[in-house]
Design a protein around this motif. Sequence first.
Motif, PDB file in Angstrom:
ATOM      1  N   PHE A 142     -51.683  -2.729  31.343  1.00  0.00           N
ATOM      2  CA  PHE A 142     -52.817  -2.373  32.162  1.00  0.00           C
ATOM      3  C   PHE A 142     -53.097  -1.001  32.395  1.00  0.00           C
ATOM      4  N   SER A 143     -54.325  -0.815  32.830  1.00  0.00           N
ATOM      5  CA  SER A 143     -54.698   0.774  32.866  1.00  0.00           C
ATOM      6  C   SER A 143     -54.838   0.908  34.526  1.00  0.00           C
ATOM      7  N   LEU A 144     -54.713   2.553  34.654  1.00  0.00           N
ATOM      8  CA  LEU A 144     -54.784   3.135  35.988  1.00  0.00           C
ATOM      9  C   LEU A 144     -55.672   4.454  35.668  1.00  0.00           C
ATOM     10  N   TRP A 145     -56.596   4.848  36.364  1.00  0.00           N
ATOM     11  CA  TRP A 145     -57.104   5.954  36.502  1.00  0.00           C
ATOM     12  C   TRP A 145     -56.552   6.655  36.888  1.00  0.00           C
ATOM     13  N   TRP A 146     -56.508   8.434  36.474  1.00  0.00           N
ATOM     14  CA  TRP A 146     -55.756   9.545  37.184  1.00  0.00           C
ATOM     15  C   TRP A 146     -56.648  10.747  37.152  1.00  0.00           C
ATOM     16  N   GLU A 147     -56.320  11.535  38.034  1.00  0.00           N
ATOM     17  CA  GLU A 147     -57.159  12.956  37.963  1.00  0.00           C
ATOM     18  C   GLU A 147     -56.138  13.839  38.491  1.00  0.00           C
ATOM     19  N   PHE A 148     -56.235  15.161  37.791  1.00  0.00           N
ATOM     20  CA  PHE A 148     -55.403  16.382  38.306  1.00  0.00           C
ATOM     21  C   PHE A 148     -55.577  16.517  39.923  1.00  0.00           C
ATOM     22  N   ALA A 149     -54.834  16.716  40.612  1.00  0.00           N
ATOM     23  CA  ALA A 149     -55.124  17.133  41.963  1.00  0.00           C
ATOM     24  C   ALA A 149     -54.798  18.633  42.351  1.00  0.00           C
ATOM     25  N   GLY A 150     -54.955  19.089  43.531  1.00  0.00           N
ATOM     26  CA  GLY A 150     -55.055  20.510  43.880  1.00  0.00           C
ATOM     27  C   GLY A 150     -53.610  20.725  44.936  1.00  0.00           C
ATOM     28  N   ASN A 151     -53.527  21.966  45.455  1.00  0.00           N
ATOM     29  CA  ASN A 151     -52.568  22.295  46.328  1.00  0.00           C
ATOM     30  C   ASN A 151     -51.174  21.795  45.802  1.00  0.00           C
ATOM     31  N   ASP A 152     -50.247  20.855  46.509  1.00  0.00           N
ATOM     32  CA  ASP A 152     -48.947  20.588  46.115  1.00  0.00           C
ATOM     33  C   ASP A 152     -49.029  19.279  45.349  1.00  0.00           C
ATOM     34  N   ALA A 153     -50.122  18.558  45.074  1.00  0.00           N
ATOM     35  CA  ALA A 153     -50.157  17.430  44.505  1.00  0.00           C
ATOM     36  C   ALA A 153     -50.327  17.876  43.043  1.00  0.00           C
ATOM     37  N   ILE A 154     -49.770  17.102  41.986  1.00  0.00           N
ATOM     38  CA  ILE A 154     -49.874  17.230  40.796  1.00  0.00           C
ATOM     39  C   ILE A 154     -51.063  16.382  40.126  1.00  0.00           C
ATOM     40  N   ILE A 157     -53.403   9.134  41.441  1.00  0.00           N
ATOM     41  CA  ILE A 157     -53.609   8.012  40.315  1.00  0.00           C
ATOM     42  C   ILE A 157     -54.086   6.699  41.251  1.00  0.00           C
ATOM     43  N   GLU A 158     -54.983   6.018  40.647  1.00  0.00           N
ATOM     44  CA  GLU A 158     -55.612   5.050  41.477  1.00  0.00           C
ATOM     45  C   GLU A 158     -54.638   3.791  41.343  1.00  0.00           C
ATOM     46  N   ALA A 159     -53.875   3.233  42.264  1.00  0.00           N
ATOM     47  CA  ALA A 159     -53.131   2.181  42.054  1.00  0.00           C
ATOM     48  C   ALA A 159     -53.650   0.874  42.697  1.00  0.00           C
ATOM     49  N   LYS A 167     -53.261  -9.450  40.360  1.00  0.00           N
ATOM     50  CA  LYS A 167     -54.522  -9.918  39.436  1.00  0.00           C
ATOM     51  C   LYS A 167     -54.748  -8.479  38.460  1.00  0.00           C
ATOM     52  N   HIS A 168     -54.503  -7.336  38.801  1.00  0.00           N
ATOM     53  CA  HIS A 168     -54.842  -6.374  37.966  1.00  0.00           C
ATOM     54  C   HIS A 168     -53.870  -5.952  37.157  1.00  0.00           C
ATOM     55  N   THR A 169     -52.424  -6.219  37.455  1.00  0.00           N
ATOM     56  CA  THR A 169     -51.296  -5.631  36.424  1.00  0.00           C
ATOM     57  C   THR A 169     -50.694  -6.833  35.531  1.00  0.00           C
ATOM     58  N   GLY A 170     -50.811  -8.329  36.304  1.00  0.00           N
ATOM     59  CA  GLY A 170     -50.191  -9.450  35.544  1.00  0.00           C
ATOM     60  C   GLY A 170     -48.633  -9.186  36.062  1.00  0.00           C
ATOM     61  N   LEU A 171     -48.245  -8.372  37.059  1.00  0.00           N
ATOM     62  CA  LEU A 171     -47.004  -8.394  37.463  1.00  0.00           C
ATOM     63  C   LEU A 171     -46.749  -9.213  38.733  1.00  0.00           C
ATOM     64  N   PRO A 172     -45.525  -9.702  39.246  1.00  0.00           N
ATOM     65  CA  PRO A 172     -45.336  -9.831  40.457  1.00  0.00           C
ATOM     66  C   PRO A 172     -45.273  -8.811  41.450  1.00  0.00           C
ATOM     67  N   LEU A 173     -45.754  -9.045  42.678  1.00  0.00           N
ATOM     68  CA  LEU A 173     -46.115  -7.958  43.872  1.00  0.00           C
ATOM     69  C   LEU A 173     -44.670  -7.438  44.113  1.00  0.00           C
ATOM     70  N   LYS A 174     -43.402  -8.102  43.919  1.00  0.00           N
ATOM     71  CA  LYS A 174     -42.097  -7.661  44.168  1.00  0.00           C
ATOM     72  C   LYS A 174     -41.803  -6.210  43.367  1.00  0.00           C
ATOM     73  N   GLN A 175     -42.487  -6.036  41.962  1.00  0.00           N
ATOM     74  CA  GLN A 175     -42.065  -5.370  41.348  1.00  0.00           C
ATOM     75  C   GLN A 175     -43.162  -4.068  41.342  1.00  0.00           C
ATOM     76  N   ARG A 176     -44.048  -3.859  42.427  1.00  0.00           N
ATOM     77  CA  ARG A 176     -44.982  -3.030  42.175  1.00  0.00           C
ATOM     78  C   ARG A 176     -44.558  -1.740  42.820  1.00  0.00           C
ATOM     79  N   ASN A 177     -43.336  -1.666  43.856  1.00  0.00           N
ATOM     80  CA  ASN A 177     -42.777  -0.440  44.246  1.00  0.00           C
ATOM     81  C   ASN A 177     -42.132   0.338  43.141  1.00  0.00           C
ATOM     82  N   ASP A 178     -41.318  -0.341  42.312  1.00  0.00           N
ATOM     83  CA  ASP A 178     -40.633   0.050  41.249  1.00  0.00           C
ATOM     84  C   ASP A 178     -41.435   0.711  40.102  1.00  0.00           C
ATOM     85  N   VAL A 179     -42.651  -0.264  39.751  1.00  0.00           N
ATOM     86  CA  VAL A 179     -43.563   0.156  38.743  1.00  0.00           C
ATOM     87  C   VAL A 179     -44.189   1.577  38.858  1.00  0.00           C
ATOM     88  N   LEU A 180     -44.725   1.377  40.238  1.00  0.00           N
ATOM     89  CA  LEU A 180     -45.372   2.786  40.813  1.00  0.00           C
ATOM     90  C   LEU A 180     -44.386   4.078  40.631  1.00  0.00           C
TER      91      LEU A 180
END
Length: 198
Positions: A142-154, A157-159, A167-180
């Motif tokens: 799957f894919s996620l959009w990203w953009e450089f941030a400013g200030n203290d953020a690097i 990432i649109e999760a 539906k978006h990733t094909g992975l179970p919800l219980k894996q969401r936190n670890d994957v992110l």
Amino acid sequence: MVYKQALEQADRNVADTAKIRMQANHELAAATAINAKAKEKYKQEVTEYIEERLEQVMDAANITLLQKLIQKHLAQHETPETIAAWLDVPKKFVTTLKVKIDRAKQYQPKNVRMQLSGNLKLQFADQGRGGTIYFISDETKFSLWWEFAGNDAIAFIEAPSADRWTKHTGLPLKQRNDVLIYIGEQVIAKCCQPVAIV
């Protein structure tokens, strides 16, 4: 009489055909002129668009170059005050980058906390100041959009939200936190790699 009428009708048909041909030629000339004008307008709009974006691209390139120079000098243990004076940039620009680098050191690949199974691979597509992150594993892609941030953020990432995660990733919800967390740590490691000193 019939023969004469047929000849007259043929003459009328030839005259009508000539008129139709002449009208078609006029329409073709008008269409050609419209097409030429449209091409010229398109060319002008493209030129204007490129000229407008060129300055933005040059600014982004200059910022990237400055960041690399600052990283190089920080790696040589120069002070932010000295670097700011050398490069003629605000001290805050240097100190903000130093904070990001210092924060990212704990997430360099040798210290990445999150380990996931499944032959994971992240691919990054850069499009200027943003792009796409591709997450690839044995289970899914799957894919996620990203953009450089400013200030203290690097980076931003649109999760997908929890209700859209599977539906978006094909992975179970219980894996969401670890994957992110895994993706975040890898992005930090990629964005804040030390600049090699040559």
